[in-house]
Design an enzyme around this catalytic site. Structure first.
Site, PDB file in Angstrom:
ATOM      1  N   HIS A 216       0.323  -1.644   2.587  1.00 14.16           N
ATOM      2  CA  HIS A 216      -0.550  -1.023   1.590  1.00 14.16           C
ATOM      3  C   HIS A 216      -0.702   0.470   1.871  1.00 14.16           C
ATOM      4  O   HIS A 216      -0.604   1.300   0.953  1.00 14.16           O
ATOM      5  CB  HIS A 216      -1.911  -1.726   1.627  1.00 14.16           C
ATOM      6  N   GLU A 217      -0.926   0.833   3.131  1.00 17.81           N
ATOM      7  CA  GLU A 217      -1.107   2.237   3.485  1.00 17.81           C
ATOM      8  C   GLU A 217       0.187   3.021   3.346  1.00 17.81           C
ATOM      9  O   GLU A 217       0.181   4.170   2.887  1.00 17.81           O
ATOM     10  CB  GLU A 217      -1.657   2.354   4.909  1.00 17.81           C
TER      11      GLU A 217
ATOM     12  N   HIS B 134       0.653   3.881  -0.206  1.00 14.11           N
ATOM     13  CA  HIS B 134      -0.144   5.050  -0.590  1.00 14.11           C
ATOM     14  C   HIS B 134       0.646   6.332  -0.333  1.00 14.11           C
ATOM     15  O   HIS B 134       0.676   7.249  -1.163  1.00 14.11           O
ATOM     16  CB  HIS B 134      -1.442   5.103   0.210  1.00 14.11           C
TER      17      HIS B 134
ATOM     18  N   GLU C 285      -5.322   1.951  -6.104  1.00  9.35           N
ATOM     19  CA  GLU C 285      -5.433   0.826  -5.183  1.00  9.35           C
ATOM     20  C   GLU C 285      -4.625  -0.369  -5.684  1.00  9.35           C
ATOM     21  O   GLU C 285      -3.963  -1.049  -4.906  1.00  9.35           O
ATOM     22  CB  GLU C 285      -6.896   0.431  -4.988  1.00  9.35           C
TER      23      GLU C 285
END
Length: 288
Positions: A144-145, A148, A223
């Protein structure tokens, strides 16, 4: 470089559009007659609107390390640290970005990514996250990071914040001059009066709240995208769904204010929250 060029170009476009609209509406003539130079105002809005945002972006890694107590893993000291570094490296290669710095910080479950450039970023996870999740779930959070970073979310959020700041600075001062001119009709004086300063301060606060709501909305949308990015990096959705479900039963650690939008979960109140509710994120990912 492409994202930095987009950042600067968008900023200049905002200033140009503000100038054109003000001229078409006759605002320029009114302001000039009342002692306000529109070009100077646009320049002031530019510096105030984007100056702080750009500086914060450029210093984001340094500030993150200091404020969260991140210990960068230069040389893994144990098997867990080696696994974290290798996981970040694998996802970075798959996402087509440079290897980020990797760090660990003490605290309740959370993680974040930050940095001005997607090829020179930082991914950090908390000790609480490592202790409270399975490896597969931690892997999903790391994905997930990394998503980003690959999506350029740090630059995007800075760009949006800068645009909002520019409009707040510009509009509050234009309205302030109108109000001050109305209150001081017939008076002979040079420069703005108390009506301008009071109106500007009030509108800076009110428009600032509105800008924060808009920025938070954009943050919530990215997100969803990062959740999908993590699923793509892992090749399946379930690990990210499991990680989100696990987070829903935890008390997430508080990140410093400047890092909250880059954490795995944060925010109080839906309008101002930088992250959607966990249930909504799971539902969106299941149907993606």
């Amino acid at each position: 470089m492409k994202r930095i060029f987009l950042f600067v170009a968008t900023n200049l476009a905002v200033v140009v559009v503000l100038g054109i609209v003000a001229n078409l509406l006759g605002v320029n003539r009114y302001l000039t007659a009342n002692g306000l130079n529109l070009g100077q105002l646009l320049g002031f809005a530019l510096v105030m609107g984007f100056g702080g945002a750009i500086i914060s972006l450029l210093l984001s890694k340094t500030i993150a390390k200091w404020s969260s107590g991140v210990q960068v893993i230069d040389q893994p000291r144990n098997a867990d640290e080696a696994w974290i570094v290798e996981t970040v490296r694998r996802f970075a290669d798959k996402a087509g970005i440079g290897m980020p710095e990797v760090g660990i910080f003490q605290g309740e479950p959370n993680a974040f990514a930050t940095g001005a450039f997607k090829n020179n970023a930082l991914v950090a996870v908390s000790t609480g996250l490592l202790q409270g999740m399975t490896r597969e779930e931690v892997e999903a959070v790391i994905g997930h990071e990394v998503a980003h970073i690959a999506n350029g979310d740090m630059v995007t959020m800075t760009l949006i914040q800068g645009v909002m700041n520019t409009f707040v600075v510009f509009l509050s001062r234009v309205v302030g001059y109108f109000v001050d001119g109305f209150l001081s009709r017939g008076e002979q004086r040079s420069g703005p009066g108390i009506g301008y300063f009071v109106t500007t301060i009030v509108l800076d606060i009110l428009l600032g709240f509105l800008a924060a709501i808009i920025v938070a909305w954009f943050s919530r949308q990215r997100e969803f995208r990062a959740d999908r990015g993590a699923a793509d990096l892992m090749g399946r959705k379930q690990p990210m769904i499991n990680a989100l479900a696990r987070l829903g039963g935890m008390v997430p650690g508080e990140l410093p204010k400047g890092l909250q939008s880059m954490g795995i979960t944060s925010g109080v109140g839906k309008l101002f929250s930088t992250h959607p509710p966990i249930e909504e994120r799971i539902a969106r990912l299941q149907t993606a």
